[in-house]
Design a protein around this motif. Structure first.
Motif, PDB file in Angstrom:
ATOM      1  N   PRO A  77      38.881  54.690  39.726  1.00  0.00           N
ATOM      2  CA  PRO A  77      39.272  54.503  38.319  1.00  0.00           C
ATOM      3  C   PRO A  77      40.698  53.992  38.107  1.00  0.00           C
ATOM      4  N   ARG A  78      41.561  54.091  39.104  1.00  0.00           N
ATOM      5  CA  ARG A  78      42.951  53.627  38.966  1.00  0.00           C
ATOM      6  C   ARG A  78      43.139  52.203  39.494  1.00  0.00           C
ATOM      7  N   ASP A  79      42.104  51.607  40.068  1.00  0.00           N
ATOM      8  CA  ASP A  79      42.241  50.314  40.744  1.00  0.00           C
ATOM      9  C   ASP A  79      42.393  49.132  39.794  1.00  0.00           C
ATOM     10  N   LYS A  80      43.159  48.161  40.282  1.00  0.00           N
ATOM     11  CA  LYS A  80      43.258  46.841  39.656  1.00  0.00           C
ATOM     12  C   LYS A  80      42.493  45.897  40.572  1.00  0.00           C
ATOM     13  N   VAL A  81      41.474  45.231  40.004  1.00  0.00           N
ATOM     14  CA  VAL A  81      40.535  44.428  40.806  1.00  0.00           C
ATOM     15  C   VAL A  81      40.623  42.958  40.421  1.00  0.00           C
ATOM     16  N   LEU A  82      40.566  42.088  41.423  1.00  0.00           N
ATOM     17  CA  LEU A  82      40.442  40.654  41.212  1.00  0.00           C
ATOM     18  C   LEU A  82      39.045  40.235  41.645  1.00  0.00           C
ATOM     19  N   GLU A  83      38.342  39.554  40.747  1.00  0.00           N
ATOM     20  CA  GLU A  83      37.051  38.955  41.094  1.00  0.00           C
ATOM     21  C   GLU A  83      37.220  37.440  41.084  1.00  0.00           C
ATOM     22  N   VAL A  84      36.831  36.799  42.167  1.00  0.00           N
ATOM     23  CA  VAL A  84      36.854  35.338  42.242  1.00  0.00           C
ATOM     24  C   VAL A  84      35.421  34.857  42.048  1.00  0.00           C
ATOM     25  N   GLY A  85      35.191  34.139  40.946  1.00  0.00           N
ATOM     26  CA  GLY A  85      33.858  33.641  40.613  1.00  0.00           C
ATOM     27  C   GLY A  85      33.270  34.413  39.436  1.00  0.00           C
ATOM     28  N   THR A  86      33.789  34.187  38.253  1.00  0.00           N
ATOM     29  CA  THR A  86      33.349  34.909  37.049  1.00  0.00           C
ATOM     30  C   THR A  86      31.869  34.713  36.782  1.00  0.00           C
ATOM     31  N   GLY A  87      31.405  33.463  36.901  1.00  0.00           N
ATOM     32  CA  GLY A  87      30.002  33.173  36.601  1.00  0.00           C
ATOM     33  C   GLY A  87      29.637  33.641  35.206  1.00  0.00           C
ATOM     34  N   SER A  88      28.592  34.439  35.096  1.00  0.00           N
ATOM     35  CA  SER A  88      28.135  34.940  33.792  1.00  0.00           C
ATOM     36  C   SER A  88      29.035  36.042  33.252  1.00  0.00           C
ATOM     37  N   ALA A  92      31.977  41.316  36.633  1.00  0.00           N
ATOM     38  CA  ALA A  92      33.227  41.807  36.039  1.00  0.00           C
ATOM     39  C   ALA A  92      32.953  42.950  35.057  1.00  0.00           C
ATOM     40  N   ALA A  93      31.865  42.844  34.302  1.00  0.00           N
ATOM     41  CA  ALA A  93      31.509  43.895  33.350  1.00  0.00           C
ATOM     42  C   ALA A  93      31.207  45.207  34.072  1.00  0.00           C
ATOM     43  N   ARG A 101      41.571  48.022  35.584  1.00  0.00           N
ATOM     44  CA  ARG A 101      41.788  46.664  35.082  1.00  0.00           C
ATOM     45  C   ARG A 101      41.036  45.685  35.972  1.00  0.00           C
ATOM     46  N   VAL A 102      40.419  44.665  35.361  1.00  0.00           N
ATOM     47  CA  VAL A 102      39.703  43.632  36.107  1.00  0.00           C
ATOM     48  C   VAL A 102      40.225  42.270  35.684  1.00  0.00           C
ATOM     49  N   TYR A 103      40.605  41.470  36.674  1.00  0.00           N
ATOM     50  CA  TYR A 103      40.958  40.069  36.453  1.00  0.00           C
ATOM     51  C   TYR A 103      39.846  39.257  37.108  1.00  0.00           C
ATOM     52  N   THR A 104      39.320  38.286  36.366  1.00  0.00           N
ATOM     53  CA  THR A 104      38.260  37.449  36.912  1.00  0.00           C
ATOM     54  C   THR A 104      38.624  35.988  36.681  1.00  0.00           C
ATOM     55  N   ILE A 105      38.391  35.174  37.697  1.00  0.00           N
ATOM     56  CA  ILE A 105      38.787  33.762  37.633  1.00  0.00           C
ATOM     57  C   ILE A 105      37.607  32.887  38.060  1.00  0.00           C
ATOM     58  N   ASP A 106      37.458  31.765  37.357  1.00  0.00           N
ATOM     59  CA  ASP A 106      36.383  30.821  37.686  1.00  0.00           C
ATOM     60  C   ASP A 106      36.881  29.410  37.400  1.00  0.00           C
ATOM     61  N   ARG A 107      36.420  28.466  38.184  1.00  0.00           N
ATOM     62  CA  ARG A 107      36.848  27.065  37.984  1.00  0.00           C
ATOM     63  C   ARG A 107      36.144  26.409  36.807  1.00  0.00           C
ATOM     64  N   HIS A 108      35.063  27.015  36.321  1.00  0.00           N
ATOM     65  CA  HIS A 108      34.319  26.446  35.194  1.00  0.00           C
ATOM     66  C   HIS A 108      34.774  27.078  33.879  1.00  0.00           C
ATOM     67  N   THR A 125      37.362  45.831  27.041  1.00  0.00           N
ATOM     68  CA  THR A 125      38.730  45.386  26.752  1.00  0.00           C
ATOM     69  C   THR A 125      39.662  45.369  27.966  1.00  0.00           C
ATOM     70  N   ASN A 126      39.184  45.820  29.115  1.00  0.00           N
ATOM     71  CA  ASN A 126      40.054  45.853  30.295  1.00  0.00           C
ATOM     72  C   ASN A 126      39.784  44.708  31.270  1.00  0.00           C
ATOM     73  N   ILE A 127      39.175  43.618  30.755  1.00  0.00           N
ATOM     74  CA  ILE A 127      38.899  42.440  31.577  1.00  0.00           C
ATOM     75  C   ILE A 127      39.729  41.268  31.075  1.00  0.00           C
ATOM     76  N   THR A 128      40.397  40.580  31.992  1.00  0.00           N
ATOM     77  CA  THR A 128      41.087  39.335  31.680  1.00  0.00           C
ATOM     78  C   THR A 128      40.383  38.226  32.445  1.00  0.00           C
ATOM     79  N   ALA A 129      39.837  37.257  31.722  1.00  0.00           N
ATOM     80  CA  ALA A 129      39.119  36.142  32.333  1.00  0.00           C
ATOM     81  C   ALA A 129      39.994  34.890  32.271  1.00  0.00           C
ATOM     82  N   ILE A 130      40.077  34.192  33.393  1.00  0.00           N
ATOM     83  CA  ILE A 130      40.975  33.049  33.521  1.00  0.00           C
ATOM     84  C   ILE A 130      40.224  31.873  34.131  1.00  0.00           C
ATOM     85  N   ALA A 131      40.447  30.684  33.579  1.00  0.00           N
ATOM     86  CA  ALA A 131      39.894  29.464  34.166  1.00  0.00           C
ATOM     87  C   ALA A 131      40.902  28.934  35.182  1.00  0.00           C
TER      88      ALA A 131
END
Length: 168
Positions: A77-88, A92-93, A101-108, A125-131
């Protein structure tokens, strides 16, 4: 029992039968409705344990694979996670219910926009999605406690390993 409730029950049974046993992961996957991430002609197959096509020639991963990868990540529960490949946005959800906290990044860009819409609708509300190019990670947000690559990759890109916290 309604058809949807029965499909969701079969969905959870399929996860357990494929080896997803972590109670927190199962609860997160039961809470996050995969149907919110599958639209169009495949919407009626959202609760089947199979990958499905999404926009930009990508797929939403097979739920048992999402469950097994999430379980292997051992998110706290205390982790900060990076996901590479947001997709749908489905992975990340799931992670958002397990991590701080979740950061998710996708090239699309389109996939990021569509995922953000679903995150808002589900009040995640704890997800940040980045292109952007996920192979570079997000150095400004590093270090991460956990990093998951859900996009196709030959080997873990070096910059990602450098952004992983000691012991992550």
């Amino acid at each position: 029992m309604s058809d949807t409730a029965e499909r969701k029950m079969r969905f959870l049974y399929a996860l357990r039968s494929k080896g997803v046993t972590d109670a927190r992961v199962l609860t997160a996957m039961e809470t996050v409705d995969r149907g919110a991430f599958v639209t169009g002609i495949f919407a009626d197959r959202a609760y089947e344990d199979m990958p499905l096509p999404i926009a930009c020639g990508q797929t939403i991963s097979q739920p048992s694979v999402v469950g097994l990868m999430t379980q292997a990540l051992e998110v706290s529960p205390r982790d900060k996670v990076l996901e590479v490949g947001t997709g749908s946005g489905y992975q990340a959800a799931i992670l958002s219910l397990l991590a701080r906290r979740v950061y998710t990044i996708d090239r699309h860009r389109r996939l990021v926009r569509e995922a953000e819409t679903v995150f808002r609708r589900l009040d995640l509300t704890n997800i940040t999605a980045i292109a952007g190019d996920g192979s570079h990670g997000l150095p400004d947000q590093a270090p991460f406690d956990r990093i998951i690559v859900t996009a196709a990759a030959e080997d873990p890109p070096g910059p990602l390993l450098a952004q992983l916290r000691e012991g992550g």
